[in-house]
Design a protein around this motif. Sequence first.
Motif, PDB file in Angstrom:
ATOM      1  N   GLN A 186     -20.211  40.283  -5.352  1.00  0.00           N
ATOM      2  CA  GLN A 186     -21.133  39.920  -6.421  1.00  0.00           C
ATOM      3  C   GLN A 186     -21.333  38.410  -6.550  1.00  0.00           C
ATOM      4  O   GLN A 186     -22.265  37.962  -7.207  1.00  0.00           O
ATOM      5  N   GLN A 297     -22.545  44.304  -8.260  1.00  0.00           N
ATOM      6  CA  GLN A 297     -22.898  43.596  -7.036  1.00  0.00           C
ATOM      7  C   GLN A 297     -24.287  42.980  -7.191  1.00  0.00           C
ATOM      8  O   GLN A 297     -25.150  43.523  -7.859  1.00  0.00           O
ATOM      9  N   TYR A 298     -24.439  41.839  -6.565  1.00  0.00           N
ATOM     10  CA  TYR A 298     -25.734  41.163  -6.616  1.00  0.00           C
ATOM     11  C   TYR A 298     -26.067  40.717  -5.211  1.00  0.00           C
ATOM     12  O   TYR A 298     -25.492  39.788  -4.687  1.00  0.00           O
TER      13      TYR A 298
END
Length: 306
Positions: A186, A297-298
């Motif tokens: 993330q 999460q990114y």
Amino acid sequence: MHLVSVITVNYNQPEVTEALLQSVISKNDYQAIQMIVVDNGSDQNPVTNWKIKFPWVHFVRSEKNLGFAAGNNLGIREATGDYLFLINNDTEVTPGLIGRLANQLEQHPQIGIISPKIKYFDTPDVIQYAGFTSMNYYSARNECIGQFEKDNGQYDHLTGKTGFAHGAAMMVRKCALRKAGLMPEQFFLYYEELDWCDHFKRAGYEIWVDTQAVIYHKESVSTGKNSMLKTYFMNRNRMLYIRRNAPFFKQVIFYLHFLFLVTPRNLIAYLRENNLAYVRIMFRSIWWNFTNPTSSQYLGYPTEMK
């Protein structure tokens, strides 16, 4: 002799990555290695040509840029070594480097991650990293030992425990990684190795630096010394790191420090420079932390920063 899986991530820098591979060919003297290169969604896929030029390398291709942590995790999942040596593609190895770090892991089972001394490629007598101090969770600040100093051997006695490993070069014990988990995806870019080190510590392992082992780093090849991309993730992830790792009381002090001291100071500087784009990026980095949980999460970034 333990097998070492050497993992690096490429993103739109085929020449830089090839220079690293050439340095492994010409300078590495540790025989038991598995070389893994992850292409992290480069605009032009270099893997087809690389397979011809470097048939001894195992290549992994992602169709999109997953970020530093997720890109490394792709390589980690393919690794078969007892030890995993994660190095930036903008580094070049030195003779004895891999073997010395592997030997430290073999002799000291308490080590979870170990980094070598890092020196600047363009100024090879200048240190970039000889360890980190512990983190001040009130301000999310610590110090990189030796940075910008001429190397006269003044830190060679520091080999042993250190605050954090350096993301440009980290050798990881695989069995410790199974307990600590993969690199936190993330973060996407910046602070992920600090967070990862904290997870290794909580799993019962130590973080070391070996100042007798050396790697050279071509600093800031990927993102530039100043960019909206760097500004966004450095600020966003500074907050995320504290949210994930600091005790509650220290988090509160950090938020007050960051929101009422650091942020106004930076905004005033951007406004004086008439740099409104950076003002927007600063607010966006803060807002992300109010709208995303610490475990999410990114896997992308704002389109104007590509």
